[in-house]
Design an enzyme around this catalytic site. Structure first.
Site, mmCIF file in Angstrom:
data_model
loop_
_atom_site.group_PDB
_atom_site.id
_atom_site.type_symbol
_atom_site.label_atom_id
_atom_site.label_comp_id
_atom_site.label_asym_id
_atom_site.label_seq_id
_atom_site.Cartn_x
_atom_site.Cartn_y
_atom_site.Cartn_z
ATOM 1 C CG HIS A 109 5.672 99.822 80.093
ATOM 2 N ND1 HIS A 109 4.572 99.106 80.691
ATOM 3 C CD2 HIS A 109 5.023 100.151 78.770
ATOM 4 C CE1 HIS A 109 3.604 99.460 80.010
ATOM 5 N NE2 HIS A 109 4.071 99.814 78.951
ATOM 6 C CG HIS A 178 4.029 95.915 75.721
ATOM 7 N ND1 HIS A 178 3.576 96.062 75.131
ATOM 8 C CD2 HIS A 178 3.577 96.827 76.857
ATOM 9 C CE1 HIS A 178 2.943 97.510 75.113
ATOM 10 N NE2 HIS A 178 2.936 97.924 76.072
ATOM 11 C CD GLU A 309 -0.246 96.323 78.036
ATOM 12 O OE1 GLU A 309 1.307 96.964 78.103
ATOM 13 O OE2 GLU A 309 -0.471 97.228 77.061
#
Length: 344
Positions: A109, A178, A309
């Site tokens: 991420h 997210h 996601e």
């Protein structure tokens, strides 16, 4: 008509660079969303049940302090690259780049300080808000100066999230939001009574560090076949699954299409996901452990929320046969996801 309000949510500590965190409240007849300029975080999303009552269906915190401390990316936009890059390493035009390793042997991420921890500049629009940030060449180890825009637009029961980016050097990019959802309302103990379907004929098997093996596997005849709605708790039991944290491969359409639907029969809440993205990571909150105190002092145990996601496939930058994650100078990254809330 969508009502848009902005207010101050808090002040970043000096060691985090200071700055005012704003909260934007978007309100239609059927949905109310709160979005922060820190990490473009969806801090609350209230939607009606069959009884006409509103409930907040996303996990998060009541105050800025919660979001500044370590948390599992609640509601945030993550980048430059969502999901995992194997060993935090990739090569572009013969040059190797090394990223920070923040997920075992991998980079996750965006690294140590990804887009989720950044304060974005913001501009309200008639029915939403547009956030902008400049990510300089070398930030978190990524090449190229990157300009990024994330726009949230609320129309009736539909929240659209548009991601745009431009670079001056070839760079990998894959942006997603997210948010953790529980359609029974945040703070509800689990998601086992949710019914889910995902429009995907294949998925990506992963190794023990959650990196795709490279195989694109058919869902047919496996616990990953979610093309017809399944009740989550019963499905996990039936296939002896501990949960999901996998990329489902979507049709490579680049036009808007329905990719997932979640229904919570007790309240009648329905959430549909449409996107232009090539993949969707279905995550059942396996790493939640009840240690975080969320909104209204709620605790968030394992399987108390799900994430859908929409993004490029994980580790695509190291897998030539996956959809390309590279953005070239002169091109524009432009992806949109639509979340539709209704009742059944």
């Amino acid at each position: 008509m969508t009502e848009v309000k902005r207010e101050v949510f808090g002040q970043m500590p000096q060691e985090e660079g200071g700055g005012v965190v704003e909260k934007f409240i978007l309100k239609s007849d059927s949905v109310r969303v709160e979005i922060l300029s820190l990490g473009c975080i969806i801090a609350a999303l209230e939607t009606k049940g069959r009884d006409g009552e509103f409930s907040d269906v996303v996990l998060g915190f009541d105050t800025l302090e919660g979001y500044i401390r370590k948390h599992p990316y609640f509601g945030a936009v993550v980048g430059r690259v969502a999901n995992r890059i194997a060993k935090g390493r990739f090569t572009i035009d013969g040059k190797e780049y090394q990223l920070f390793l923040n997920n075992g042997p991998n980079s996750l991420h965006g690294g140590a300080k990804g887009f989720d921890k950044a304060l974005w500049s913001s501009q309200a629009s008639p029915n939403g808000v547009c956030f902008f940030r400049f990510s300089p060449d070398g930030e978190e180890g990524y090449p190229g100066d990157l300009n990024v825009w994330v726009t949230y637009t609320l129309t009736g029961g539909e929240l659209a999230i548009n991601y745009r980016a431009q670079t001056n050097k070839t760079t990998p990019i894959s942006l997603t939001n997210h948010a953790y959802f529980n359609l029974a309302g945040q703070g509800s103990p689990d998601i086992y009574d949710h019914e889910i379907s995902i429009e995907a004929d294949s998925y990506l098997p992963v190794d023990n560090t959650k990196i795709p093996t490279g195989e694109v596997a058919a869902v047919q005849g496996t616990g990953f076949d979610l093309r017809q709605p399944v009740e989550l708790g019963k499905h996990l039991q039936k296939f002896h699954l501990d949960g999901f944290d996998h990329n489902f491969c979507l049709q490579q359409a680049q036009t808007r299409h329905l990719v997932a639907r979640v229904c919570h029969p007790p309240t009648g809440r329905v959430m549909k996901v449409h996107t232009t993205q090539p993949g969707i990571q279905f995550y059942t909150g396996d790493n939640l452990d009840g240690s975080l105190k969320g909104k209204g002092a709620a605790v968030y145990p394992k399987h108390s929320a799900f994430c859908l996601e929409t993004q490029n496939w994980p580790d695509a930058v190291n897998k030539p046969h996956f959809p390309s994650a590279l953005l070239q100078p002169g091109e524009e990254y432009n992806q949109t996801t639509w979340l539709l809330f209704s009742t059944a």
